[in-house]
Design a protein around this motif. Sequence first.
Motif, mmCIF file in Angstrom:
data_model
loop_
_atom_site.group_PDB
_atom_site.id
_atom_site.type_symbol
_atom_site.label_atom_id
_atom_site.label_comp_id
_atom_site.label_asym_id
_atom_site.label_seq_id
_atom_site.Cartn_x
_atom_site.Cartn_y
_atom_site.Cartn_z
ATOM 1 N N PRO A 218 45.232 37.670 36.472
ATOM 2 C CA PRO A 218 44.595 38.885 35.430
ATOM 3 C C PRO A 218 43.171 39.210 35.375
ATOM 4 O O PRO A 218 42.869 40.203 34.597
ATOM 5 N N ALA A 219 42.643 37.444 35.080
ATOM 6 C CA ALA A 219 41.074 37.332 34.652
ATOM 7 C C ALA A 219 40.626 38.847 35.965
ATOM 8 O O ALA A 219 39.942 39.282 35.435
ATOM 9 N N ARG A 222 41.302 42.191 35.391
ATOM 10 C CA ARG A 222 41.221 42.693 33.866
ATOM 11 C C ARG A 222 39.566 43.336 34.367
ATOM 12 O O ARG A 222 39.142 44.304 33.711
ATOM 13 N N GLU A 226 38.619 46.550 33.352
ATOM 14 C CA GLU A 226 37.016 47.039 32.347
ATOM 15 C C GLU A 226 35.789 47.172 32.314
ATOM 16 O O GLU A 226 35.220 47.912 31.391
ATOM 17 N N SER B 255 39.539 47.417 26.632
ATOM 18 C CA SER B 255 41.136 46.386 26.764
ATOM 19 C C SER B 255 42.395 46.943 28.197
ATOM 20 O O SER B 255 42.583 47.751 27.666
ATOM 21 N N THR B 256 42.220 45.758 28.924
ATOM 22 C CA THR B 256 43.419 46.159 30.003
ATOM 23 C C THR B 256 44.586 44.632 29.893
ATOM 24 O O THR B 256 46.070 44.686 30.437
ATOM 25 N N ALA B 257 44.201 43.916 28.851
ATOM 26 C CA ALA B 257 44.992 42.599 28.829
ATOM 27 C C ALA B 257 46.166 42.485 28.607
ATOM 28 O O ALA B 257 47.028 41.853 29.165
ATOM 29 N N THR B 258 46.977 43.775 27.674
ATOM 30 C CA THR B 258 48.023 43.703 27.650
ATOM 31 C C THR B 258 49.137 44.048 28.937
ATOM 32 O O THR B 258 50.442 43.715 28.797
ATOM 33 N N GLU B 261 48.567 41.779 31.756
ATOM 34 C CA GLU B 261 49.234 40.152 31.700
ATOM 35 C C GLU B 261 50.973 40.718 32.252
ATOM 36 O O GLU B 261 51.129 39.499 32.321
#
Lengths: 305, 305
Positions: A218-219, A222, A226, B255-258, B261
């Motif tokens: 994921p890192a 992202r 991003e 952010s694309t975190a949601t 992940e």
Amino acid sequence: MLGLGLIGGSLLRAAVAGGRVAWGYNRSSDTVEAARADGFDADSDLIATLKRAEADKALIVIAVPVPAVDAVLSAIAEHAPGCPLTDVVSVKAEIAAAVSRHGLAPQYVGGHPMAGTSESGWTAGDADLFRGAVWVVATDDGADPTVWSQVAQLALDCGSEVVPAESAEHDRAAARISHLPHILAETLAITGDAGGPLALGLAAGSFRDGTRVAGSAPALVRAMCEGNRDGLLIAMDEALDLLTRARRDLAENGSTATLVEAGYAARSAYETQQTSDITGITPGDDGWIDAMREAGRHGGRVRNL
Amino acid sequence: MLGLGLIGGSLLRAAVAGGRVAWGYNRSSDTVEAARADGFDADSDLIATLKRAEADKALIVIAVPVPAVDAVLSAIAEHAPGCPLTDVVSVKAEIAAAVSRHGLAPQYVGGHPMAGTSESGWTAGDADLFRGAVWVVATDDGADPTVWSQVAQLALDCGSEVVPAESAEHDRAAARISHLPHILAETLAITGDAGGPLALGLAAGSFRDGTRVAGSAPALVRAMCEGNRDGLLIAMDEALDLLTRARRDLAENGSTATLVEAGYAARSAYETQQTSDITGITPGDDGWIDAMREAGRHGGRVRNL
């Protein structure tokens, strides 16, 4: 070579294999030891490395992770302000803006080799990593033709083909073919998993392939997505528009014809794409930047300088 | 076996290899000749084939393309109304509704073997096609336990594992893992191609894998997706909702975190999914239908009857 991970480490090997005098810096002394043990000229002292580059007016290649770019640019501005400068980071407009903030824009021409593996670090490097790959060389307004040619020649010496493109145009293209695939893979994985063990237990090849890159760390995903926010938003809006229309067509007319036929044609265009040699455009000639960009837009590649 | 294409032809071979007396019908006399030349009992006379089935009370398997199902059901209602009946078509609710319209619901239990190749026709068939595959056996309200067991036993005899699921629930699950992947692949292909030769020329593994099934014949993709409209609309709405939220998160928060992940977690769930044996539920016992469905929802598979 600033940074000796997979890309920087491969590039140091490829440059030396191509007969260049090249040396590298890495923050980690373990990596430096490993590079030295393999017979390469490497150092963990950034300032010394940059002073040596400045003395030789060597081409500096930034190959550190995005979060480290700003600190490296500060050091370059202080210790090697006279060197031509490029990078191998996967987004271009963001790096170009950072370079400008440090007053290094005149000697900078960005680059992006479209090569990599799922591995990382010095030991994963390979002098042949770039052979047969496409290497985007940023062709922005005001680009110095001498630096441009130096960067393009490095790519050619590594066995790559050069695609000239403006930084922002590169980022928009990368969003379509490199960042949107991750967004859609994540979306498919979540929607499949929402069907529980029954759905996942019935999944076959189309789901497996369509979600493969959702397995990436994921890192990393992202950072990629991003770092290219503007380009990715354009691609996501287009995808959302296509899906919204397809949803309406299916609900109202029971048809998926428009989407499916256009998708088939698009995949066919990808499978049958043609490239062409860019010849007869000399960096520095009147209009060379526009001519290079236009050729790149149409599938042109520089295979000789 | 009504229809001797890839699935029906493989099933005839598998049934015979498993020691059953089985015979097949195909509209094309070329296919019938080919099946006979391979030593199988085949005929291009549908009525004669059905009368023979009726005399033996043989289990009839519908393996014709969706557009031909209605005509075949008419013939069954006229010439073989006393036979147990199943099918191997990839959507279940639509077929079950057609079966009901022809008054054949009491003796029908649908099926869907999750097996196939990119080839088609009798010559592509293989007695081992279903070995190790998952075979959904429809477990709808009012299902006849004797017919259900006959259909499940056929799947087991072919080397498959039986997943019990209600028809509508099967269709919703199939939409998530089999039809939505096509819709997203078409969308990605179109969005990539809209970037022209520059974008397509930079495309690498993530785009290639993510668009692979957009290369499938449009007529087949349309038949699959449009035949499962209700299930696919649910999956598309969920995907649209995820993408819309992700778009907003990227635009407003960078952010694309949601999404990323959750996508990574979902892909991990797919990679590490567990199945279990369904034991102790006997078709015909009180509550067997609900118990079977519930077990199927949780990854249960019938491996012995």
